[in-house]
Enzyme design. Structure first.
Site, short mmCIF file in Angstrom:
data_model
loop_
_atom_site.label_atom_id
_atom_site.label_comp_id
_atom_site.label_asym_id
_atom_site.label_seq_id
_atom_site.Cartn_x
_atom_site.Cartn_y
_atom_site.Cartn_z
N CYS A 122 0.81 -1.22 0.00
CA CYS A 122 0.00 0.00 0.00
C CYS A 122 0.84 1.27 0.00
O CYS A 122 0.32 2.37 -0.12
CB CYS A 122 -0.95 0.00 1.18
SG CYS A 122 -1.92 -1.52 1.27
N HIS A 260 -3.01 6.72 2.71
CA HIS A 260 -3.54 5.50 2.09
C HIS A 260 -4.91 5.20 2.71
O HIS A 260 -5.06 5.24 3.93
CB HIS A 260 -2.56 4.35 2.32
CG HIS A 260 -3.16 3.01 2.13
ND1 HIS A 260 -3.86 2.67 0.99
CD2 HIS A 260 -3.19 1.92 2.95
CE1 HIS A 260 -4.30 1.43 1.11
NE2 HIS A 260 -3.91 0.95 2.28
N ASN A 290 -10.31 -0.56 0.47
CA ASN A 290 -8.85 -0.46 0.47
C ASN A 290 -8.35 -1.02 -0.87
O ASN A 290 -8.43 -2.23 -1.11
CB ASN A 290 -8.29 -1.26 1.65
CG ASN A 290 -6.77 -1.25 1.71
OD1 ASN A 290 -6.10 -0.98 0.72
ND2 ASN A 290 -6.23 -1.57 2.88
N1 COA Z 1 -18.33 -8.62 10.83
C1 COA Z 1 -18.79 -8.77 12.07
N2 COA Z 1 -17.99 -9.08 13.12
C2 COA Z 1 -16.68 -9.24 12.87
C3 COA Z 1 -16.13 -9.12 11.58
C4 COA Z 1 -17.02 -8.80 10.54
N3 COA Z 1 -16.60 -8.64 9.26
N4 COA Z 1 -14.81 -9.34 11.65
C5 COA Z 1 -14.52 -9.60 12.93
N5 COA Z 1 -15.64 -9.54 13.66
C6 COA Z 1 -15.79 -9.75 15.11
C7 COA Z 1 -14.66 -10.57 15.69
O1 COA Z 1 -14.89 -11.94 15.54
C8 COA Z 1 -14.71 -10.13 17.12
O2 COA Z 1 -15.76 -10.80 17.78
P1 COA Z 1 -15.59 -11.29 19.30
O3 COA Z 1 -15.35 -10.03 20.09
O4 COA Z 1 -16.88 -11.95 19.57
O5 COA Z 1 -14.40 -12.19 19.31
C9 COA Z 1 -15.08 -8.67 17.03
O6 COA Z 1 -15.70 -8.48 15.77
C10 COA Z 1 -13.89 -7.75 17.14
O7 COA Z 1 -12.86 -8.30 16.32
P2 COA Z 1 -11.50 -7.55 16.11
O8 COA Z 1 -10.63 -8.36 15.20
O9 COA Z 1 -10.95 -7.14 17.44
O10 COA Z 1 -12.02 -6.28 15.36
P3 COA Z 1 -11.33 -4.91 15.20
O11 COA Z 1 -12.02 -3.88 15.97
O12 COA Z 1 -9.84 -5.02 15.35
O13 COA Z 1 -11.63 -4.62 13.65
C11 COA Z 1 -10.42 -4.68 11.59
C12 COA Z 1 -11.12 -5.49 12.65
C13 COA Z 1 -9.82 -5.60 10.54
C14 COA Z 1 -11.46 -3.76 10.93
C15 COA Z 1 -9.33 -3.82 12.31
O14 COA Z 1 -8.49 -4.64 13.06
C16 COA Z 1 -8.50 -3.03 11.35
O15 COA Z 1 -8.95 -2.07 10.78
N6 COA Z 1 -7.22 -3.40 11.17
C17 COA Z 1 -6.35 -2.83 10.19
C18 COA Z 1 -6.48 -3.61 8.91
C19 COA Z 1 -5.96 -2.88 7.72
O16 COA Z 1 -6.23 -1.71 7.54
N7 COA Z 1 -5.19 -3.58 6.89
C20 COA Z 1 -4.62 -3.05 5.71
C21 COA Z 1 -3.51 -2.12 6.05
S1 COA Z 1 -2.80 -1.46 4.63
#
Ligand code: COA
Length: 335
Positions: A122, A260, A290
């Site tokens: 990215c 980004h 993204n």
């Molecule tokens: N829909 C509904 N629930 C979801 C889900 C979805 N698509 N994906 C995960 N969950 C659930 C998880 O299972 C978890 O449930 P639990 O609490 O019962 O275990 C809960 O939501 C929280 O999960 P978590 O992984 O802690 O979520 P988060 O707040 O970290 O959000 C992302 C997940 C991926 C959105 C976040 O981590 C993020 O933005 N990370 C950066 C990723 C990124 O930008 N990557 C590219 C970089 S260039």
């Protein structure tokens, strides 16, 4: 064509055209609800994404590049046959080799032209602009096409609800040319990489380890979302501040911040930590998701088409992601 004439040396690099393209098919949050256990409210709240565009089965990254370049040609009425170098930033090339850039060269029918793909995930588009700027300023080349393009849908696991909600496809292109004008467009740049965190965000179909960390080899994007999020809001925010310090500019001196488009929560956290307001921040996250190397030129082109970005405005572009790597530039907009 590539001969260096002494009078060319130490010229400046200017952006002379922009173009973009996204595939027709739209994948909405409602569509994703049918694929995995998720819902529109969760996706919007955690990422700010409503829709993404998805390439057709036989549409690959090179095809998206062709469309973005044709869009640029139509809008700016430019000649491309004298382009002497092409850089395509992508993590989703049609093949490992030949490069996507060489397919663009062939498609455009350019005879004397270097062509390389650049892989910095990215951070790819901003890294490519940094390199193109160096090649133009050195006098080695005169006219460089830089494209950021991805078909991430081809490497997204649509059974993994933590990643499939994020990614989309698209392409954006800049034409950069050397100029005798004493004002160049690229004012300053900054890069930083931490390969020890490479296993937090990767795609592998070959190696089964990164450093000491075992990884999956299914060829799909794998990420530790929480770790990537933590890294982005701390280390990337620090990188943006370093770039501004290096330029002796503050957020108040910069018209537009274009990080980004990883996701909206990361963008908001970056703004909070670096002093940018959301009003001066451009993103392509809501309607395109993204799109990795394409996200920054897509955000800029949407704003250019809307007339939001004005000639001579100062913009901070900041790419970050897989590597983990970051690459930023401050530019003066010349269109
Ligand atoms: N829909 C509904 N629930 C979801 C889900 C979805 N698509 N994906 C995960 N969950 C659930 C998880 O299972 C978890 O449930 P639990 O609490 O019962 O275990 C809960 O939501 C929280 O999960 P978590 O992984 O802690 O979520 P988060 O707040 O970290 O959000 C992302 C997940 C991926 C959105 C976040 O981590 C993020 O933005 N990370 C950066 C990723 C990124 O930008 N990557 C590219 C970089 S260039």
């Amino acid at each position: 064509m590539n001969d260096i004439n002494r009078s060319d040396i130490r010229s400046n690099a200017v952006i002379t055209a922009i173009g973009s393209y996204v595939p027709e098919r739209i994948l909405t949050n409602a569509d994703l609800e049918k694929l995995v256990d998720t819902n529109d409210e969760w996706i919007v709240q955690r990422t700010g994404i409503k829709e993404r565009h998805i390439a057709a089965v036989h549409q690959f990254t090179s095809h998206l590049c062709f469309e973005a370049v044709h869009n640029m040609i139509e809008r700016y009425n430019i000649t491309v046959t004298d382009i002497d170098y092409i850089i395509v930033a992508t993590s989703t090339p049609d093949a490992v080799f030949p490069s996507v850039a060489s397919q663009v060269q062939s498609h455009l029918g350019i005879e004397n032209c270097g062509a390389v793909d650049l892989q910095a995930a990215c951070a790819g588009f901003t890294a490519a602009i940094q390199l193109a700027n160096g090649l133009l300023v050195s006098g080695a080349y005169r006219k460089i096409l830089v494209v950021g393009a991805e078909t991430l849908s081809k490497i997204t696991d649509y059974s993994d609800r933590t990643t499939c909600i994020l990614f989309g496809d698209g392409a954006g292109a800049f034409l950069m040319e050397s100029s005798d004008d004493d004002r160049g467009n690229v004012l300053s740049m900054y890069s930083k990489t931490d390969g020890s965190r490479g296993h937090q965000l990767y795609r592998s179909s070959l190696a089964s380890a990164i450093g000491d960390h075992a990884i999956h080899t299914n060829g799909m994007i794998v990420q530790n979302g929480r770790e990537v999020y933590r890294w982005a809001v701390s280390h990337v925010a620090e990188g943006v501040k370093q770039l501004m310090e290096r330029s002796r500019l503050s957020a108040a001196d910069i018209n537009w911040f274009i990080p980004h488009s990883a996701n909206m929560r990361i963008i908001e956290a970056l703004c909070e930590r670096t002093g940018f307001s959301l009003d001066q921040t451009l993103s392509s996250i809501k309607l395109f998701g993204n799109t990795s190397a394409a996200s920054i030129p897509l955000a800029i082109d949407e704003a250019v088409k809307a007339g939001t970005i004005k000639h001579d405005q100062i913009m901070l572009l900041y790419g970050f992601g897989g590597g983990l790597t970051q690459s930023g530039i401050i530019i003066r907009w010349s269109l």
